[in-house]
Design a protein around this motif. Sequence first.
Motif, PDB file in Angstrom:
ATOM      1  N   ALA A  31       0.824  -1.158   0.058  1.00 38.99           N
ATOM      2  CA  ALA A  31      -0.032   0.050   0.024  1.00 38.99           C
ATOM      3  C   ALA A  31       1.044   1.439   0.194  1.00 38.99           C
ATOM      4  O   ALA A  31       0.511   2.552  -0.435  1.00 38.99           O
ATOM      5  N   GLY A  32       2.248   1.051   0.674  1.00 31.17           N
ATOM      6  CA  GLY A  32       3.115   2.441   0.607  1.00 31.17           C
ATOM      7  C   GLY A  32       4.291   1.976   1.117  1.00 31.17           C
ATOM      8  O   GLY A  32       4.454   0.857   1.927  1.00 31.17           O
ATOM      9  N   VAL A  33       5.234   2.829   1.092  1.00 33.11           N
ATOM     10  CA  VAL A  33       6.551   2.708   1.526  1.00 33.11           C
ATOM     11  C   VAL A  33       6.744   4.086   2.333  1.00 33.11           C
ATOM     12  O   VAL A  33       6.811   5.025   1.745  1.00 33.11           O
ATOM     13  N   ALA A  34       7.160   3.928   3.604  1.00 35.32           N
ATOM     14  CA  ALA A  34       7.734   5.209   4.505  1.00 35.32           C
ATOM     15  C   ALA A  34       8.908   5.050   5.157  1.00 35.32           C
ATOM     16  O   ALA A  34       9.425   4.078   5.393  1.00 35.32           O
ATOM     17  N   ARG A  42       1.263   9.910   8.067  1.00 29.55           N
ATOM     18  CA  ARG A  42       0.347  10.639   6.951  1.00 29.55           C
ATOM     19  C   ARG A  42      -0.474   9.692   6.326  1.00 29.55           C
ATOM     20  O   ARG A  42      -1.478   9.865   5.942  1.00 29.55           O
ATOM     21  N   LEU A  43       0.566   8.680   5.670  1.00 33.07           N
ATOM     22  CA  LEU A  43      -0.074   7.578   4.793  1.00 33.07           C
ATOM     23  C   LEU A  43      -1.272   6.897   5.747  1.00 33.07           C
ATOM     24  O   LEU A  43      -2.181   6.494   5.149  1.00 33.07           O
ATOM     25  N   LEU A  44      -1.011   6.554   6.729  1.00 28.80           N
ATOM     26  CA  LEU A  44      -2.168   5.863   7.543  1.00 28.80           C
ATOM     27  C   LEU A  44      -3.486   6.901   7.914  1.00 28.80           C
ATOM     28  O   LEU A  44      -4.599   6.520   7.542  1.00 28.80           O
ATOM     29  N   ARG A  45      -3.147   7.993   7.974  1.00 26.02           N
ATOM     30  CA  ARG A  45      -4.083   8.946   8.395  1.00 26.02           C
ATOM     31  C   ARG A  45      -5.182   9.224   6.969  1.00 26.02           C
ATOM     32  O   ARG A  45      -6.278   9.228   6.804  1.00 26.02           O
ATOM     33  N   ASP A  46      -4.218   9.095   5.885  1.00 22.21           N
ATOM     34  CA  ASP A  46      -5.049   9.294   4.511  1.00 22.21           C
ATOM     35  C   ASP A  46      -5.677   8.114   4.502  1.00 22.21           C
ATOM     36  O   ASP A  46      -6.624   8.014   3.709  1.00 22.21           O
ATOM     37  N   SER A  47      -5.121   6.825   4.588  1.00 21.43           N
ATOM     38  CA  SER A  47      -5.807   5.593   4.465  1.00 21.43           C
ATOM     39  C   SER A  47      -7.168   5.453   5.293  1.00 21.43           C
ATOM     40  O   SER A  47      -7.995   5.094   4.757  1.00 21.43           O
ATOM     41  N   ALA A  48      -7.132   6.134   6.417  1.00 19.63           N
ATOM     42  CA  ALA A  48      -8.338   5.908   7.289  1.00 19.63           C
ATOM     43  C   ALA A  48      -9.273   7.141   6.666  1.00 19.63           C
ATOM     44  O   ALA A  48     -10.647   6.857   7.013  1.00 19.63           O
ATOM     45  N   ARG A  49      -8.810   8.044   6.008  1.00 21.50           N
ATOM     46  CA  ARG A  49      -9.782   8.706   5.486  1.00 21.50           C
ATOM     47  C   ARG A  49     -10.422   8.368   3.878  1.00 21.50           C
ATOM     48  O   ARG A  49     -11.086   8.983   3.404  1.00 21.50           O
TER      49      ARG A  49
END
Length: 232
Positions: A31-34, A42-49
Amino acid sequence: MSIRVLVVDDEPITAEAHAEYVRRLPGFEVAGVAGDGREALRLLRDSARGEPPTSSIDLVLLDMNLPDIHGLDLCRRIRASGLEVDVIAITAVRDVAVVRASVSLGIVLYLIKPFTFSTFAAKLENYRGFSATLELGDALATQSEVDASFASLRAAGQPQLDKGLSQPTLDAVIAAVRANEAAVSASELGAQLELARVTARRYLEHLVGAGVLERAPRYGTPGRPEYEYRAR
């Protein structure tokens, strides 16, 4: 439906190796790389939204040594933010206090670097079994279902090695390469472990393919071209 995975590691080569491992496993996708904690959040919050391209993150593969925050602190922020994702620690940290804290924070598995692809695959298969047994919607779980889910998570698994390789010898090769300050050739490793050169090379090449070792040509040696190997 695939399990969508966020890889969090500050070493680009390691992060990409783990992402490639995920891509090789049926039922999982990247799903992504950080590279640090801030980007991961940021990626997790975007995912939650539900914001693309990182929507629906289900699992985080988390390194403990990040440049901006310790992995445990990042996990605490994930929990405090109400982000419903599972976390697997993938780290070289062996400190018992860190392992205990990981358990208390609900980190479902703790995988110590370095490891082979087969070990990685076995752990994620265990996780998938755990996740599948808890796909119960709003139903109430029975004791047997809870027991089965935790048993699948803790199952040792039997990772598959290339034909003709053995796990004890593989472990000895990994330990020997890590113990050498300089890179070693197949001939040098074979002499050290009393293995034939061709056998040592098979194990070394297996570990290169698994992302545990890196290989480079050794220049300035007479005769046939030779490669040297070192731990990543």
